[in-house]
Design a protein around this motif. Structure first.
Motif, PDB file in Angstrom:
ATOM      1  N   TRP A   5      -7.796  11.270  -7.586  1.00  0.00           N
ATOM      2  CA  TRP A   5      -7.989   9.998  -8.277  1.00  0.00           C
ATOM      3  C   TRP A   5      -7.008   9.777  -9.424  1.00  0.00           C
ATOM      4  O   TRP A   5      -7.033   8.743 -10.079  1.00  0.00           O
ATOM      5  N   SER A   7      -6.066  -0.055  -8.671  1.00  0.00           N
ATOM      6  CA  SER A   7      -6.697   0.323  -9.925  1.00  0.00           C
ATOM      7  C   SER A   7      -5.907   1.457 -10.551  1.00  0.00           C
ATOM      8  O   SER A   7      -5.513   2.392  -9.866  1.00  0.00           O
ATOM      9  N   ASP A   8      -5.702   1.352 -11.866  1.00  0.00           N
ATOM     10  CA  ASP A   8      -5.032   2.447 -12.570  1.00  0.00           C
ATOM     11  C   ASP A   8      -5.962   3.067 -13.604  1.00  0.00           C
ATOM     12  O   ASP A   8      -5.529   3.680 -14.564  1.00  0.00           O
ATOM     13  N   GLU A   9      -7.275   2.922 -13.372  1.00  0.00           N
ATOM     14  CA  GLU A   9      -8.262   3.520 -14.280  1.00  0.00           C
ATOM     15  C   GLU A   9      -8.068   5.035 -14.331  1.00  0.00           C
ATOM     16  O   GLU A   9      -7.752   5.657 -13.329  1.00  0.00           O
ATOM     17  N   ALA A  10      -8.289   5.614 -15.510  1.00  0.00           N
ATOM     18  CA  ALA A  10      -8.164   7.060 -15.665  1.00  0.00           C
ATOM     19  C   ALA A  10      -9.159   7.770 -14.757  1.00  0.00           C
ATOM     20  O   ALA A  10     -10.344   7.453 -14.732  1.00  0.00           O
ATOM     21  N   ASP A  11      -8.668   8.709 -13.980  1.00  0.00           N
ATOM     22  CA  ASP A  11      -9.455   9.507 -13.031  1.00  0.00           C
ATOM     23  C   ASP A  11     -10.259   8.665 -12.048  1.00  0.00           C
ATOM     24  O   ASP A  11     -11.282   9.107 -11.524  1.00  0.00           O
ATOM     25  N   ALA A  12      -9.811   7.444 -11.776  1.00  0.00           N
ATOM     26  CA  ALA A  12     -10.444   6.600 -10.759  1.00  0.00           C
ATOM     27  C   ALA A  12      -9.404   5.712 -10.086  1.00  0.00           C
ATOM     28  O   ALA A  12      -9.746   4.741  -9.443  1.00  0.00           O
ATOM     29  N   GLY A  13      -8.120   6.071 -10.230  1.00  0.00           N
ATOM     30  CA  GLY A  13      -7.058   5.262  -9.651  1.00  0.00           C
ATOM     31  C   GLY A  13      -7.137   5.242  -8.136  1.00  0.00           C
ATOM     32  O   GLY A  13      -7.406   6.256  -7.493  1.00  0.00           O
ATOM     33  N   HIS A  14      -6.925   4.070  -7.569  1.00  0.00           N
ATOM     34  CA  HIS A  14      -6.987   3.945  -6.119  1.00  0.00           C
ATOM     35  C   HIS A  14      -6.285   2.677  -5.654  1.00  0.00           C
ATOM     36  O   HIS A  14      -5.982   1.789  -6.448  1.00  0.00           O
ATOM     37  N   ARG A  71     -17.628   8.387  -3.513  1.00  0.00           N
ATOM     38  CA  ARG A  71     -16.331   8.694  -4.139  1.00  0.00           C
ATOM     39  C   ARG A  71     -15.991  10.176  -3.947  1.00  0.00           C
ATOM     40  O   ARG A  71     -14.845  10.526  -3.654  1.00  0.00           O
TER      41      ARG A  71
END
Length: 156
Positions: A9, A71-78, A134
Motif C-alpha cells: 500500500w 489514491s496517495d494516502e499514506a499506507d493506503a495508496g492504490h 484490504r
C-alpha cells in the motif's frame, strides 16, 4: 535468502507522483527540445503534483486498462483500473506498491505484475470498508512481490 518485507500500500517511489519525465527523480532533467517537438502532452515539471486518473496502465506483459481512481494516502495508496473489454469491463484494485514506474510524458503507469496475476487477484469491491478485504488484496500482491535482481530487500 532473506525474506522480503513489502508494503503493497506504500508507493515505492513517491516522487513519481510529483512530475518528472520518463522517471521522476531529482537527478533527471527534462530532455533537450527535439526538432519538430513531440505529439504527446507535455510532462509536468519536477515537484508538480500529478493526478494519474486517465493514465494507461501497462503490466509487465501488456496493457491492462486506464486509471479510474488514484489514491496517495499514506499506507493506503492504490489505483482503481478500468480494464475495459480485457476483463469484461471489470475494475481491478492495484496497491501502490505494484507500480514500478510512471512515465508522465506518455501518461503510462507501469506495474510489475503480469496480466494473469492481475486477472487472478481478488475481485474489486468498491463498497468494501472491511479491513479483511484490504488485507486479502495486500497479501495477494505481497506474496507475488519479487525484488529486482540484485536488489536488497526493502525493510519497512
Amino acid at each position: 535468502m532473506q525474506p522480503s518485507i513489502f508494503n503493497p500500500w506504500a508507493w515505492r517511489d513517491p516522487s513519481a507522483l510529483a512530475g518528472g519525465y520518463t522517471q521522476a527523480t531529482p537527478s533527471v532533467t527534462p530532455p533537450d527540445g527535439q526538432e519538430g517537438g513531440h505529439d504527446g502532452p507535455d510532462a509536468p515539471g519536477p515537484g508538480t503534483p500529478v493526478d494519474l486518473v486517465g493514465y494507461q496502465v501497462q503490466a509487465s506483459d501488456g496493457r491492462i486498462g486506464s486509471i479510474d481512481e488514484a489514491s496517495d494516502e499514506a499506507d493506503a495508496g492504490h489505483l482503481v483500473v478500468d480494464t475495459g473489454p480485457w476483463i469484461f469491463g471489470q475494475k481491478v484494485l492495484l496497491p501502490a506498491g505494484t507500480v514500478a514506474r510512471v512515465d508522465h510524458q506518455e501518461r503510462v503507469v507501469h506495474v510489475d505484475r503480469t496480466r494473469q496475476q492481475i486477472k487472478d487477484a481478488p475481485p474489486f469491491d468498491p463498497d468494501s470498508t472491511d479491513p479483511e478485504y484490504r488485507d486479502r488484496i495486500g497479501a495477494y500482491y505481497a506474496d507475488s512481490y519479487l525484488p529486482p535482481p540484485g536488489a536488497m530487500p526493502r525493510v519497512i
